[in-house]
Scaffold this active site. Sequence first.
Site, short mmCIF file in Angstrom:
data_model
loop_
_atom_site.label_atom_id
_atom_site.label_comp_id
_atom_site.label_asym_id
_atom_site.label_seq_id
_atom_site.Cartn_x
_atom_site.Cartn_y
_atom_site.Cartn_z
N GLU A 134 1.04 -1.18 0.07
CA GLU A 134 0.08 0.19 -0.17
C GLU A 134 0.95 1.33 -0.01
OE1 GLU A 134 -2.48 -3.47 1.37
OE2 GLU A 134 -0.45 -2.30 1.79
N GLN A 156 -8.11 -2.60 -0.55
CA GLN A 156 -8.68 -3.66 -1.10
C GLN A 156 -9.75 -2.95 0.61
OE1 GLN A 156 -7.40 -8.08 -0.16
NE2 GLN A 156 -8.19 -7.73 -2.55
N PHE A 157 -9.72 -3.06 1.49
CA PHE A 157 -10.44 -2.71 2.81
C PHE A 157 -9.35 -1.19 3.10
CE2 PHE A 157 -11.08 -7.44 1.69
CZ PHE A 157 -13.06 -7.32 1.90
N ALA A 158 -10.79 -0.60 4.12
CA ALA A 158 -10.28 0.61 4.64
C ALA A 158 -8.56 0.33 5.19
CB ALA A 158 -11.77 1.23 4.43
N ASP A 159 -8.76 -1.26 5.96
CA ASP A 159 -7.46 -1.41 7.12
C ASP A 159 -7.20 -0.93 6.88
OD1 ASP A 159 -10.67 -3.22 9.77
OD2 ASP A 159 -11.21 -2.70 7.02
N PHE A 160 -6.65 -1.33 5.53
CA PHE A 160 -5.74 -2.21 5.54
C PHE A 160 -4.57 -0.81 5.06
CE2 PHE A 160 -6.32 -6.19 2.87
CZ PHE A 160 -7.01 -6.27 4.47
N HIS A 220 -11.37 -5.89 8.87
CA HIS A 220 -11.92 -5.47 8.47
C HIS A 220 -14.34 -4.68 8.33
CE1 HIS A 220 -9.67 -9.29 7.55
NE2 HIS A 220 -9.84 -8.90 5.55
#
Length: 662
Positions: A401, A423-427, A468
């Site tokens: 990222e 892919q997910f905001a968490d990442f 996630h």
Amino acid sequence: MTSNIVYHKSSTSNKQALFLYKSMLKSRLIEEKMLILLRQGKISKWFSGIGQEAIAVGVTTALQKDEYILPMHRNLGVFTTREIPLYRLFSQWQGKMNGFTKGRDRSFHFGTQEYHIIGMISHLGPQLGIADGIALANKLKKNNKVCAVFTGEGGTSEGDFHEALNVAAVWNLPVLFCVENNGYGLSTPTSEQFNCTNIADKGIGYGMESHMIDGNNILEVYTKVDELAKSVRENPRPILLEFKTFRMRGHEEASGSKYVPEDLMKEWAEKDPLENFEHYLKEKAILSEEIEQQYKKEIIAEINEHLQRAFDEEKIIPNLETELKDVYKPFKYQETKPSLTKKHIRFVDAIADGLHLSMDKFDDLVIMGQDVAEYGGVFKITDGFVEKFGKERVRNTPICESAIVAAGYGLSINGMKAVVEMQFADFVSSGFNPIVNLLAKSHYRWSENANVVVRMPCGAGVGAGPFHSQTNEAWFTKTPGLKVVYPAFPQDAKGLLASAIEDPNPVLFFEHKGLYRSVYQEVSEGYFTTEIGKAAVLKEGKDLTIISYGAAVHWVLEALENLSEIAVDVIDLRTLQPLDLETIFASAKKTGKILIVQEDSMFGGIASDLSALITENCFEYLDAPVKRVASLETPIPFQSDLEQQYLGKSKLTKAILDLYNY
């Protein structure tokens, strides 16, 4: 005296050799002057590159003037060889307006499009990812340009180094990764930083060509880099270059160099790149005492003249309006009106349609993210995009990222647009640094915008657990320079996404994945925009105001279906940065009772700042304390009953009634 470095002049002309010598001499004489000024307190800090001039001068001379170079803080020779007027550099170091950052940053923490130089930030690693983006733009434009980026041996320990080289290798990007191995990362020797024999050996792991170069031999640096640059222009690919050199002074002057053994310092002093080349040129009768003295006279006169110009320049007078205005690149929004023809579609379809139409509209727009190409993304938003736009513009990325956000910034620097999908905001935590330190600060620091949209699939309600399901917008609303958009309805999502891509500033675009396939709306067909920074009033009433955004807006509307006796102003913020304070304050003054609802946990969320703003600006109009509904102060659990307990939705109806009856 005989030179301690073996030079092979090869095809370098006498004229070129003298240019290289004079360029190194200029850098050295400026540094010597800066060290005097530092002791006099006339500049605040200095990172010396004495003993390393051959690398900056040689690499810069080998590149064409319109090819980007990304130097570090010990690469004065890059700036002087590109012939930046010295008074501008001196003004920069003294915090004057003729510098490049309006006194907002020091040293070489700046860029200049005029000279195709992109300076560093103190977090060293992202510099390498920016080069990837610049090189990707060059490759897409097919302009046969190379890009060179510098880092030190210490920087090669950072994850960004691995990510950037891996991306460059996978995408075959025309980048020269220039590592100045100068022996120490501040006081830590290379033996305590990596266990391979040479940094160049790391190229093997990336499937990348690599070379070791004597960084103190100006002819070797110039001829080898010139040869490789010509080759890369014809055959685009990344190359790792390790320049063996030494840092003759401290990391910066205050740190000193007592940690370096005396015999090692003496050994490298005998390999001084300037002195040795001077002796060589005199041995070959290319440089005479007369020419040497003439060069020194010219350079010293230039230094003194430009220094005086910088000293005479007035100090910056702080201007509050200018400071605030420069956080974002000015952008005059021009609405593209939605069509009257509509189609009943889901939230996820609206996002896909908006993105597809933007790709049609902007040929220079590139989408990057994990699995976004043939697979269509984990939420299938880019499904079919590769067939329409090709893999050059719809790019699967390695799992990196940080490098991809930095590459998005590099694309922007080189005149393109980027949409980066988390892919997910968490990442996004893995790409946090380049978002908050590159994208956010760029325009404020050196007037360079970051035309990057980061898409953030977020939110709870789908049983995805603590990695996630976060709605982490508050990480970014705190950071000046970012715009944060968070729609609740398909029509808004489509129009706001188009606006985010048009906007030259960095935008974090939150898409609640719980809404993707559960919320439908009649959505205008074709391309249209919705203004960023404008809230929507969904319901009007006199009893109280409820302010919300994202999925929580739907909680509010659902709760009010059973509270028909209460007349409520419902405000959907849509944009969290900048906020539509005019609409918020007008409603607060009208109803006197305010409830703010967010999915995020309570402390430190947007509701806290909104509450403070309303209290500070509308206190005399309030008939009750500003109230908040939010989720628990825990990470988001996976199991459905625990997740429902976590979410603030279950507390909403009681909070509305309590405030109404206050």
